[in-house]
Write a protein that holds these residues in place. Structure first.
Motif, PDB file in Angstrom:
ATOM      1  N   UNK A  31      -2.870  -0.387  -5.674  1.00 20.48           N
ATOM      2  CA  UNK A  31      -2.281  -1.553  -5.018  1.00 20.48           C
ATOM      3  C   UNK A  31      -2.219  -2.754  -5.970  1.00 20.48           C
ATOM      4  N   UNK A  32      -3.286  -3.043  -6.722  1.00 16.92           N
ATOM      5  CA  UNK A  32      -3.197  -4.175  -7.662  1.00 16.92           C
ATOM      6  C   UNK A  32      -2.054  -4.023  -8.666  1.00 16.92           C
ATOM      7  N   UNK A  33      -1.754  -2.781  -9.055  1.00 20.41           N
ATOM      8  CA  UNK A  33      -0.649  -2.592 -10.001  1.00 20.41           C
ATOM      9  C   UNK A  33       0.673  -3.000  -9.362  1.00 20.41           C
ATOM     10  N   UNK A  56       0.832  -1.200   0.000  1.00 20.06           N
ATOM     11  CA  UNK A  56       0.000   0.000   0.000  1.00 20.06           C
ATOM     12  C   UNK A  56       0.873   1.258   0.000  1.00 20.06           C
ATOM     13  N   UNK A  57       1.914   1.227   0.849  1.00 21.49           N
ATOM     14  CA  UNK A  57       2.815   2.397   0.892  1.00 21.49           C
ATOM     15  C   UNK A  57       3.551   2.578  -0.425  1.00 21.49           C
ATOM     16  N   UNK A  58       4.012   1.442  -0.983  1.00 20.33           N
ATOM     17  CA  UNK A  58       4.703   1.512  -2.280  1.00 20.33           C
ATOM     18  C   UNK A  58       3.762   2.110  -3.326  1.00 20.33           C
ATOM     19  N   UNK A  59       2.502   1.656  -3.305  1.00 20.34           N
ATOM     20  CA  UNK A  59       1.522   2.139  -4.282  1.00 20.34           C
ATOM     21  C   UNK A  59       1.328   3.651  -4.131  1.00 20.34           C
ATOM     22  N   UNK A  60       1.241   4.110  -2.873  1.00 19.00           N
ATOM     23  CA  UNK A  60       1.033   5.536  -2.638  1.00 19.00           C
ATOM     24  C   UNK A  60       2.230   6.323  -3.161  1.00 19.00           C
ATOM     25  N   UNK A  61       3.439   5.855  -2.815  1.00 15.78           N
ATOM     26  CA  UNK A  61       4.650   6.531  -3.293  1.00 15.78           C
ATOM     27  C   UNK A  61       4.703   6.579  -4.820  1.00 15.78           C
ATOM     28  N   UNK A  62       4.313   5.475  -5.445  1.00 19.23           N
ATOM     29  CA  UNK A  62       4.437   5.403  -6.906  1.00 19.23           C
ATOM     30  C   UNK A  62       3.276   6.090  -7.616  1.00 19.23           C
TER      31      UNK A  62
END
Lengths: 345, 345
Positions: free
Chosen positions: B27-29, B17-23
């Motif tokens: 989340x599925x991606x 989730x954090x990675x998704x927010x940063x990127x």
């Protein structure tokens, strides 16, 4: 593969729901049996498996997104020197298709085979390449029930199977090996044969006979000795031939390993290869390039056989048909240093 | 492995989730990137992979029920004659644990390695056994990021790695081979060495020197010739030794294949093994039991090395620690027919 992935039989025959109703169990229980999970009581498993079998249940072909991207490559034993050649071929095609090659050995033991079958179900492999001369009918039937595509790599030339097989041109190989020795001037040519129960042994033997008869040389049955493809039997077979009152000047061993055993028997008796006796093998294993002397042999394209089997199984997973149910790849004589004209006098 | 299975970093470092927010993606991606799916735009993939790397993202250890029940066994090439021995060992341990062995070759090419890494992610293998002398640092780092346990089977003896390795006692093997020749009465003993960049070559060479010095024999540097472990180089190396004004009466080849090449060089010159020259190899490949003559050699327990590596990787998947970070299995001299006392006179 989850319950929904396995929830209907292909070809519209039977669904998991119907199997569950017949067995008096829940749909998830049937799904667990289909997928090889261990958390099912043995009695229940047996009842469900029986129903699956009787109804000819076939797992629905997985949609591309659900593919495990695995093919199983199964050997009887991994101690065969040509196993790595076949692995190399299968892996190369699988790798290019993004499909992993799971290598297993079942040691001709039914326990190992059933264990493998359970693991195969659990990982939901897309297809199976089986390398063995004897296909266990129970195994075969289970794969059919699971709907997993199967291709047999069959260097031994089994009787006709109702699955695609990839073999080698054994008769033509036996012919070429013997014709090579005839062309060098040999007339007394021994044969160390393979196990009689394998069709490939018979095909190589028939190729040998055909070459001799084609050259007008009468087949001397005393020059044909039995072997089992292993080096020990080649060594013993060569000794038998050397003990004849009128030994041959050349011999064709129906496997490379028997040829190496024969060369060792000759060395022990102080006979030189090829000056005193020519030797031809069959297989062209990597190691015979550096036998002493380097071996003249018939090349079996084992890696190519593995490649073709892998390509065929991948086609079957896409519901395409193979080009032909049975394919034999060509064999080829490779001339090195173990053959020469017969000694004069 | 689905999004929820990969949804949190192990060791509490970072979540998807954090990675998704940063990127700035969903989340599925991120999950698709982690699981090696192809349906992600290249730019997005690169951005997400970069973040995963920078945050030291580790895939959460799969719960037992979610295990893929696969280990990946990776070779540089499958043409090595000892590959099948290692496969046999790994498969045996895997099979007993209900774990499939996925065999791959990456050919030392970064493209193949990246392709393999993508497939490894997609099939969510539980662990990796890598058989190679040179561990690609990028590969290593990616495995660390994915949190996939890694064990290296390292017959070549690489410099210390921060992963568990299984090797063989190379120095002791070189010592034993040379001591055997000394005990037979040889004093001029040649060495065909392995590639100098590999530590195992150096260890075998040092074992050879230690044996000579231990017996009070001065090391003659002219008797040490280079090789690359392949038969061709053994053949050439032996010719170099035979061309010396005072050739050795015995030689130790640091691989079986070089020993076979040396035996062929001797045959070509009409020299008999062992009557005119003794030859010792290193490896004990199955084929040298039937070389002509059968080869005296130092046995590397390759199947056992595969077994230990597989057991170690399975322990790591259960979050247990290996017994020791680096293990060397013992080598053993196997005496056959290629060694004898030096010719008299």
């Amino acid at each position: 593969m989850t319950a929904d992935g396995a929830a209907s039989g292909g070809r519209g025959r039977v669904t998991i729901t119907e199997i569950a109703r017949h067995a008096g169990v829940s749909v998830p229980t049937v799904s667990r049996v289909v997928n090889g999970r261990s958390d099912v009581a043995p009695g229940t498993r047996a009842r469900v498996e029986d129903l699956l079998r009787r109804h000819g249940y076939r797992r629905r072909a997985a949609s591309p997104g659900r593919r495990a991207a695995l093919i199983d490559l199964v050997f009887n034993d991994l101690d065969s020197p040509w196993a790595v050649e076949i692995i190399r071929g299968v892996e190369e095609v699988g790798h290019a298709a993004g499909v992993g090659t799971v290598v297993s050995a079942i040691h001709g033991r039914s326990g190992d085979a059933r264990e493998w079958m359970r693991n195969l179900r659990a990982r939901a492999s897309d297809g199976v390449v089986l390398v063995t001369s004897a296909l266990d009918p129970v195994l075969h039937e289970e794969l059919r029930i699971l709907g997993v595509p199967l291709v047999v790599v069959d260097p031994a030339g089994s009787p006709s199977l109702d699955v695609p097989t990839v073999g080698a041109a054994n008769w033509a190989g036996g012919l070429a090996a013997t014709q090579h020795l005839l062309a060098l001037g040999h007339r007394r040519i021994g044969l160390i044969a393979g196990p009689p129960r394998l069709l490939c042994s018979r095909a190589r033997l028939d190729g040998y006979r055909a070459a001799l008869e084609g050259a007008g040389v009468t087949v001397d049955e005393r020059l044909i000795v039995p072997g089992d493809f292993r080096a020990e039997s080649g060594c013993a077979g060569c000794e038998t031939l050397l003990d004849l009152a009128d030994p041959p000047t050349a011999l064709f061993a129906a496997s490379d390993q028997m040829a190496l055993g024969a060369i060792e028997a000759l060395r022990r008796r102080g006979r030189r290869v090829p000056q005193d006796m020519s030797v031809v093998g069959f297989d062209d294993l990597p190691e015979v390039r550096w036998s002493s002397p380097p071996l003249t042999t018939v090349r079996q394209p084992l890696a190519d056989m593995g490649k073709l089997a892998a390509r065929t199984v991948l086609r079957l997973t896409r519901d395409e048909q193979p080009d032909a149910p049975r394919v034999e790849l060509g064999t080829e004589l490779v001339i090195r240093s173990s053959t020469a004209p017969p000694p004069t006098g």
